[in-house]
Design a protein around this motif. Sequence first.
Motif, mmCIF file in Angstrom:
data_model
loop_
_atom_site.group_PDB
_atom_site.id
_atom_site.type_symbol
_atom_site.label_atom_id
_atom_site.label_comp_id
_atom_site.label_asym_id
_atom_site.label_seq_id
_atom_site.Cartn_x
_atom_site.Cartn_y
_atom_site.Cartn_z
ATOM 1 N N CYS A 54 0.835 -1.203 0.000
ATOM 2 C CA CYS A 54 0.000 0.000 0.000
ATOM 3 C C CYS A 54 0.869 1.252 0.000
ATOM 4 N N ARG A 55 1.929 1.238 0.788
ATOM 5 C CA ARG A 55 2.827 2.393 0.845
ATOM 6 C C ARG A 55 3.460 2.664 -0.513
ATOM 7 N N GLN A 56 3.900 1.610 -1.196
ATOM 8 C CA GLN A 56 4.518 1.800 -2.506
ATOM 9 C C GLN A 56 3.503 2.311 -3.519
ATOM 10 N N THR A 58 0.894 4.151 -2.941
ATOM 11 C CA THR A 58 0.462 5.522 -2.643
ATOM 12 C C THR A 58 1.645 6.474 -2.461
ATOM 13 N N PHE A 59 2.828 6.052 -2.873
ATOM 14 C CA PHE A 59 4.032 6.887 -2.801
ATOM 15 C C PHE A 59 4.314 7.369 -1.377
ATOM 16 N N TRP A 60 4.111 6.496 -0.400
ATOM 17 C CA TRP A 60 4.430 6.724 1.016
ATOM 18 C C TRP A 60 3.736 7.966 1.589
ATOM 19 N N MET A 61 2.534 8.256 1.131
ATOM 20 C CA MET A 61 1.778 9.368 1.710
ATOM 21 C C MET A 61 1.424 9.030 3.153
ATOM 22 N N THR A 66 -3.756 3.946 6.526
ATOM 23 C CA THR A 66 -3.841 4.065 7.983
ATOM 24 C C THR A 66 -4.368 2.787 8.625
ATOM 25 N N HIS A 67 -5.300 2.110 7.978
ATOM 26 C CA HIS A 67 -5.842 0.874 8.549
ATOM 27 C C HIS A 67 -4.755 -0.200 8.621
ATOM 28 N N TYR A 72 -0.721 -3.274 11.816
ATOM 29 C CA TYR A 72 0.659 -3.714 11.999
ATOM 30 C C TYR A 72 1.217 -3.230 13.339
ATOM 31 N N GLU A 73 0.965 -1.976 13.676
ATOM 32 C CA GLU A 73 1.481 -1.439 14.938
ATOM 33 C C GLU A 73 0.826 -2.107 16.140
ATOM 34 N N LYS A 74 -0.448 -2.454 16.026
ATOM 35 C CA LYS A 74 -1.115 -3.165 17.117
ATOM 36 C C LYS A 74 -0.501 -4.552 17.296
ATOM 37 N N CYS A 75 -0.217 -5.210 16.192
ATOM 38 C CA CYS A 75 0.413 -6.529 16.265
ATOM 39 C C CYS A 75 1.786 -6.421 16.917
ATOM 40 N N GLN A 76 2.567 -5.420 16.540
ATOM 41 C CA GLN A 76 3.883 -5.222 17.142
ATOM 42 C C GLN A 76 3.770 -4.971 18.641
ATOM 43 N N TYR A 77 2.782 -4.167 19.043
ATOM 44 C CA TYR A 77 2.597 -3.869 20.461
ATOM 45 C C TYR A 77 2.182 -5.116 21.236
ATOM 46 N N MET A 78 1.291 -5.920 20.666
ATOM 47 C CA MET A 78 0.863 -7.139 21.349
ATOM 48 C C MET A 78 2.039 -8.111 21.480
ATOM 49 N N GLU A 79 2.893 -8.192 20.487
ATOM 50 C CA GLU A 79 4.079 -9.040 20.583
ATOM 51 C C GLU A 79 5.026 -8.519 21.660
ATOM 52 N N PHE A 80 5.149 -7.194 21.773
ATOM 53 C CA PHE A 80 5.967 -6.607 22.824
ATOM 54 C C PHE A 80 5.420 -6.976 24.200
ATOM 55 N N LEU A 81 4.101 -6.905 24.348
ATOM 56 C CA LEU A 81 3.501 -7.254 25.633
ATOM 57 C C LEU A 81 3.713 -8.724 25.963
#
Length: 98
Positions: A54-56, A58-61, A66-67, A72-81
Amino acid sequence: RPRRPTSLRRLATDMGGDHGHEPPKATHEEMAKAELPLCLRDDCAHLLIPLNKCRQKTFWMPFKCTHERHAYEKCQYMEFLKRSKDPKVAAAAKAGAH
């Protein structure tokens, strides 16, 4: 009067969230095809692959994708926990309470 959800997982399900199932994990072949760096090939790679596409596209806008970024960030946070040294936090993360 509607009852209040008892946990955040229940709240996410009520709001049309993850529906209580885990998405399929990315295989080594999929991660290699997506050219993910070795340091990012973890349990959340299955979310990073579509985020990078998606980033590629949309040219990293910063206001796009955002979804995907939130998932991805929620998954990273849950793995951290889950890796947390505090047993209460790790147990709550495994139960999906956060």
